[in-house]
Write a protein that holds these residues in place. Structure first.
Motif, short mmCIF file in Angstrom:
data_model
loop_
_atom_site.label_atom_id
_atom_site.label_comp_id
_atom_site.label_asym_id
_atom_site.label_seq_id
_atom_site.Cartn_x
_atom_site.Cartn_y
_atom_site.Cartn_z
N PRO A 166 -4.05 6.03 6.83
CA PRO A 166 -3.61 4.99 5.89
C PRO A 166 -4.71 4.47 4.99
O PRO A 166 -4.49 4.23 3.80
CB PRO A 166 -3.09 3.88 6.82
CG PRO A 166 -2.68 4.61 8.07
CD PRO A 166 -3.67 5.73 8.22
N HIS A 180 -4.47 4.32 0.93
CA HIS A 180 -4.55 3.05 0.22
C HIS A 180 -5.75 3.00 -0.72
O HIS A 180 -5.67 2.41 -1.80
CB HIS A 180 -4.59 1.89 1.22
CG HIS A 180 -3.28 1.62 1.88
ND1 HIS A 180 -2.17 1.19 1.18
CD2 HIS A 180 -2.88 1.73 3.18
CE1 HIS A 180 -1.15 1.03 2.01
NE2 HIS A 180 -1.55 1.36 3.22
N GLU A 238 -5.54 2.25 -4.66
CA GLU A 238 -6.35 1.21 -5.30
C GLU A 238 -7.17 1.78 -6.45
O GLU A 238 -7.39 1.12 -7.46
CB GLU A 238 -7.26 0.55 -4.26
CG GLU A 238 -6.54 -0.37 -3.30
CD GLU A 238 -5.75 -1.45 -4.01
OE1 GLU A 238 -6.32 -2.10 -4.92
OE2 GLU A 238 -4.57 -1.64 -3.68
N LEU A 288 4.53 6.36 3.01
CA LEU A 288 4.33 4.91 3.00
C LEU A 288 5.60 4.18 3.41
O LEU A 288 6.70 4.59 3.03
CB LEU A 288 3.94 4.44 1.60
CG LEU A 288 2.49 4.60 1.16
CD1 LEU A 288 2.39 4.31 -0.34
CD2 LEU A 288 1.60 3.66 1.94
N GLU A 303 8.21 -1.17 2.30
CA GLU A 303 7.67 -2.43 1.82
C GLU A 303 6.39 -2.23 1.02
O GLU A 303 6.11 -2.97 0.07
CB GLU A 303 7.43 -3.39 2.98
CG GLU A 303 6.45 -2.89 4.03
CD GLU A 303 6.30 -3.84 5.21
OE1 GLU A 303 7.02 -4.86 5.21
OE2 GLU A 303 5.47 -3.57 6.08
N ASP A 304 5.60 -1.22 1.39
CA ASP A 304 4.39 -0.91 0.63
C ASP A 304 4.75 -0.39 -0.75
O ASP A 304 4.12 -0.75 -1.75
CB ASP A 304 3.53 0.12 1.36
CG ASP A 304 2.78 -0.48 2.54
OD1 ASP A 304 2.74 -1.73 2.63
OD2 ASP A 304 2.24 0.27 3.36
N LEU A 305 5.74 0.49 -0.80
CA LEU A 305 6.17 1.02 -2.09
C LEU A 305 6.71 -0.10 -2.98
O LEU A 305 6.45 -0.14 -4.18
CB LEU A 305 7.23 2.10 -1.89
CG LEU A 305 6.74 3.45 -1.34
CD1 LEU A 305 7.93 4.34 -1.00
CD2 LEU A 305 5.83 4.14 -2.35
N ALA A 327 5.84 -3.22 -2.91
CA ALA A 327 4.72 -4.04 -3.37
C ALA A 327 3.99 -3.37 -4.53
O ALA A 327 3.62 -4.02 -5.51
CB ALA A 327 3.77 -4.31 -2.21
N ILE A 328 3.78 -2.06 -4.42
CA ILE A 328 3.11 -1.33 -5.49
C ILE A 328 3.95 -1.36 -6.75
O ILE A 328 3.44 -1.48 -7.87
CB ILE A 328 2.83 0.12 -5.05
CG1 ILE A 328 1.88 0.14 -3.85
CG2 ILE A 328 2.21 0.93 -6.20
CD1 ILE A 328 1.77 1.49 -3.18
#
Length: 341
Positions: free
Chosen positions: A107, A111, A115, A132, A135-137, A139-140
């Motif tokens: 991970p 990440h 970034e 991923l 929720e990560d997708l 957020a991105i």
């Protein structure tokens, strides 16, 4: 490289060409406001100095990036290579630059790659079969336009382009049923996009049930050979093997050759992606074809619409709209691995 050893800048070009830096900027950006002869002369000076456009800096100066980020799971799968090439062509046609990064099963590495893309203010990011969490997708997607290929959208502002897995499963199972296979065994990798793998698994299970065939699932590592051998040993009946992708399916080919099974008679092998590996005579895999060119084209279209990017800057921005999905029809290409010779 300029004469004093540092990387050539637009100021260096301006001094050498005897023009203003602003004119250099306009000429190198292809502005029609610069006369053709002047543009040609400036371009020749830039080439002689070894000038290279700083894409990130020029994007920031225009307040709009022309970089599209691409995050691939790995470089082992030929399908990812083909998708990257298609995306490269689709972005180039729009005057955009594709910036490729590779995620992994770590991970922190993935990440960090994301970034880095956000740090250069990319216009959007394409994820191919990302593992991923949703929720990560999401957020991105709040920071930059996002499109996922090969997976359902988690919602929000994350768009998706994928092949219809339900239709693909029906094609595979109907083909194996027509060959009189009695059991379907799906072999999938343990370390892959969990969402995509489970979607494929569920689609195949439903298709097998509808066809009245037994269905089972086996995990494998980076080599599908052991799982294939175990399935053959435990299922003397006519067995239809469905392997997650072509890269893994080629591991099953030597195992089938070692067995006493007859392709198209008491065993049949199918896979997904229809890459150049499936075409090779020594493998000749029956495989689900995913239209890579269309996948790439539609993904870039969605990103450009959401980011308000187009060649003439006249396209309306869709940044505030909800998730959009493009679902493409698959095709099953049959070959020796299921039909026999």
């Amino acid at each position: 490289m300029s004469t004093n050893g540092h990387a050539a800048t637009q100021s260096d070009i301006a001094r050498a060409a005897g023009v203003s830096r602003s004119l250099v900027s306009l000429a190198l950006s292809g502005s029609p406001k610069v006369a053709a002869d002047t543009r040609r002369r400036i371009q020749e000076v830039a080439a002689s100095l070894g000038y290279r456009v700083n894409v990130s800096a020029s994007s920031l100066a225009r307040k709009r990036s022309t970089i599209i980020g691409l995050v691939l799971p790995n470089l082992r799968n030929a399908f990812f290579e083909q998708i990257a090439a298609c995306l490269g062509r689709a972005t180039a046609r729009r005057g955009l630059t594709l910036f490729v990064t590779v995620g992994s099963d770590q991970p922190e590495v993935l990440h960090q790659a994301i970034e880095s893309l956000l740090g250069v203010r990319v216009a959007g990011i394409v994820f191919v079969s990302p593992w991923l969490p949703g929720e990560d997708l999401l957020a991105i997607g709040e920071e930059v336009p996002v499109c996922v290929i090969g997976r359902r959208s988690p919602g929000g502002r994350v768009d998706s382009v994928r092949v219809d897995e339900e239709a693909a499963a029906r094609l595979v199972v109907d083909h194996l049923a027509a060959l009189s296979m009695r059991t379907i065994c799906y072999i999938g990798p343990r370390m892959t996009d969990e969402a995509s793998r489970h979607n494929r698994e569920r689609s195949l299970a439903r298709a097998a049930e509808a066809a009245g065939l037994d269905f089972e699932v086996r995990d494998c590592g980076e080599d599908a050979g052991p799982a294939t051998r175990a399935a053959l040993n435990e299922h003397p009946e006519a067995l239809g093997l469905v392997i997650h992708n072509d890269v893994l399916a080629i591991d099953a080919v030597p195992v089938l050759r070692e067995s006493r099974r007859t392709l198209g008679d008491d065993v049949a092998l199918t896979s997904y992606d229809n890459t150049y590996l499936a075409l090779r005579e020594e493998f000749s895999l029956t495989s689900v074809d995913q239209p890579e060119d269309l996948l790439g084209e539609r993904a870039v279209d969605l990103l450009c619409r959401r980011a308000g990017l187009s060649p003439d800057d006249a396209q309306e921005t869709d940044s505030g709209t909800g998730a959009r999905s493009v679902v493409l029809a698959p095709e099953l290409v049959t070959r020796t691995s299921s039909l026999g010779r």
